[in-house]
Design an enzyme around this catalytic site. Structure first.
Site, mmCIF file in Angstrom:
data_model
loop_
_atom_site.group_PDB
_atom_site.id
_atom_site.type_symbol
_atom_site.label_atom_id
_atom_site.label_comp_id
_atom_site.label_asym_id
_atom_site.label_seq_id
_atom_site.Cartn_x
_atom_site.Cartn_y
_atom_site.Cartn_z
ATOM 1 C CD GLU A 256 -8.760 17.770 -11.521
ATOM 2 O OE1 GLU A 256 -9.402 18.605 -12.285
ATOM 3 O OE2 GLU A 256 -7.671 17.249 -11.693
ATOM 4 C CB CYS A 295 -16.221 17.332 -14.688
ATOM 5 S SG CYS A 295 -15.241 15.954 -15.092
#
Ligand code: NAP
Length: 532
Positions: A256, A295
């Protein structure tokens, strides 16, 4: 000053040698704790695999779900102290801290609930038996079982609680033991959570280990049944993916990484509508929550050319309000805290300078030094910075804002001509993102956006006027929805309810006679779906 230990091999292990890093309060720069290297990571990997793995696999899904419930309860009991620690050690406002800590208990609760639906077999039955040849009674049926290895979780600094506990919840429910390594700079919250889990004896021995400090030689010990779930920068993700031992053992890796999330103001959006207000609210939240260190934060804001001045003006005004309330999150009235480290601040300032090659600053001063509640020049503060590009630069995939994630309260307005083709070209220039959002009541535009944008995203949020009142801002990651994205975002996938378990399980086709499969393997439990 306190030196943080690691919880490995069934106990708290002091560091090997001298501390390597001093952790500080990012608002005041006051030293808080020291961290250093751990001993015996090879033994810890084997301990998790050989002791924690079998112990977890002896439990049913329901029993593992009960562990998640107990973890959630324990964390909730210590919520207030954890929130305080997130404020002093991570630069979080109380709201930011809640987002992280309550996010962690939210994932535990969601996966504990899912456990109730998974039946009593040691495996998950994925589908109904499939006929292989029309005249034969031989069938194939897919089942998923916990991998016989260790789940190594390496997390980013921005969500020390949600990152660690969210990954652990899925892994433990799937039946894989965990060794969790938080990012060093904000590891105090993760360390406290590990203390709570250890002192509560909530998990079987070896099911959860915790590494404070650098990763050391951890990856030199991985094997073919292990899983590495990494969250962090693309650069470190690439190092992990290409690590010699990881390659040799074909260890499963989930990455990720960076993401240049976009929002699209639809061509029909009108200033003054509820949907317009929602879009503005979300832009402000997604630029400034956790000081933009998310994020899923919005980095690129696509606006029809005719609406650009209005959006720019309203956003600048709202961000100015936040800028006036940026400072030490422990001080009254502060609504945005500092970045996590001096390095993050330096990187963000350098990033803004690079964005300025292709966009102009509409509001904000990257060099501002005075903030609320702190001595001038102290702390790692950056006020919200809004940039704007030309329509021509927006369509150029080489523009800096399409390639550079500035991990702070920074976003760029990108005018477009109101067509789906232009919007899609601009979103795609981000090379794969975690999430993008469309605000529109034009169903043709929205349906087109699903077809054109979704393959480039892990999640697509569509907002319309009717649902504006109850809509969540796009950076809210729910455990029921997929988290991860293609390309730049790392090509990973986590969470997403049942799908999330797939990372920690091996799907195997069991091939045999129809009646034998029915007797031994059993039928699908619960609502069905796939653990992948
Ligand atoms: P980072 O510098 O890449 O560090 C991430 C983790 O990797 C830390 O635990 C770090 O440990 C560890 N690490 C460093 N070098 C390593 C190596 N050679 N091998 C294995 N692990 C290593 O990232 P960060 O600065 O913490 O986080 C910010 C980045 O994370 C941003 O780019 C953001 O977009 C991304 N992020 C992505 C998601 C997502 O879900 N896609 C979520 C959050 C953040 P140390 O701290 O001890 O160095």
């Amino acid at each position: 000053m306190r030196t943080l230990s690691s919880y490995l091999l069934g106990g708290w292990q002091p560091i090997a040698g001298e501390p390597t890093t001093i952790l500080v309060n990012p608002a005041t720069e006051e030293p808080l704790a020291a961290v250093g290297r751990a001993h015996d990571l090879g033994k810890a990997v084997a301990y998790g695999r050989d002791v924690g793995g079998p112990a977890l696999r002896r439990l049913t899904f329901k029993e593992r779900g009960a562990i998640l419930q107990a973890m959630a309860k324990k964390i909730f009991e210590h919520r207030e102290a954890l929130l305080d620690l997130a404020v002093t050690s991570g630069g979080n406002t109380r709201g930011d801290a809640k987002f992280d800590i309550d996010g962690a208990t939210g994932v535990l609760a969601a996966y504990a609930e899912l456990a109730e639906t998974l039946g009593d077999h040691p495996w998950i039955v994925e589908d109904d038996p499939a006929s292989l040849v029309r005249t034969s009674k031989i069938r194939a049926q897919h089942v998923s079982l916990p991998r016989h290895g260790l789940a190594i979780h390496i997390n980013a600094f921005n969500f020390p609680a949600w990152g660690m506990i969210g990954k652990a919840a899925v892994s433990i429910l799937a039946g894989m033991p965990v060794l969790s390594k938080p990012a060093t700079s904000t590891c105090l919250v993760a360390h406290r959570l590990a203390e709570l889990l250890a002192e509560g004896d909530l998990l079987p021995p070896g099911a959860f280990q915790f590494l404070a400090g650098p990763v050391g030689d951890l990856l030199d010990h991985v094997g073919p049944q292990d899983v590495i779930a990494f969250t962090g920068s693309a650069a470190v993700g690439a190092k992990i993916r290409s690590h010699a031992r990881v390659l040799a053992a074909n260890t499963r890796v989930n990455i990720e990484a960076d993401s240049l999330n976009a929002v699209v103001f639809g061509p029909d959006l009108e200033s003054g509508s509820q949907l317009f207000d929602l879009a503005i609210r979300d832009c402000v939240i997604e630029m400034t929550q956790k000081t933009g260190q998310k994020c899923t934060a919005t980095r690129r804001i696509l606006v029809p050319e005719g609406l650009l001045d209005q959006v720019s003006e309203v956003l600048a005004e709202r961000l100015a309000d936040l800028a006036a309330k940026t400072g030490d999150p422990a001080a009254k009235g502060v609504r945005m805290g500092p970045l996590a480290t001096a390095q993050q601040l330096a990187d963000a300032r350098e990033g803004i300078a690079r964005l300025r090659a292709d966009a102009r600053v509409v509001r904000g001063d990257p060099e501002r030094r005075a903030f609320e509640g702190v001595a001038d020049g102290k702390g790692f503060f950056l006020e919200p910075i809004l940039l704007a590009a030309t329509a021509e630069a927006a369509l150029d995939p080489a523009s800096a804002f399409h390639g550079l994630e500035v991990f702070g309260p920074v976003a760029t307005l990108l005018p477009y001509d109101g067509t789906l083709a232009s919007a899609a070209a601009i979103v795609r220039a981000g090379q794969g993102s975690l999430v993008s959002t469309v605000y529109s009541d034009d169903r043709t535009f929205t349906a087109g956006a699903i077809a054109e944008l979704a393959p480039h995203l892990g999640r697509l949020v569509i907002n319309d006027e009717k649902n504006a009142a109850g809509a969540f801002s796009p950076g809210c990651v729910f455990p029921q929805a997929n988290h991860g994205g293609p390309g730049r975002a790392g090509s990973g996938a986590e969470l997403g309810g049942l799908h999330g378990l797939g990372l920690y399980m091996q799907r195997t086709a069991i091939q045999g006679g129809a009646s034998q499969l029915a007797r031994i393997v059993g039928a699908r439990a619960g609502a069905g779906g796939s653990a992948a």
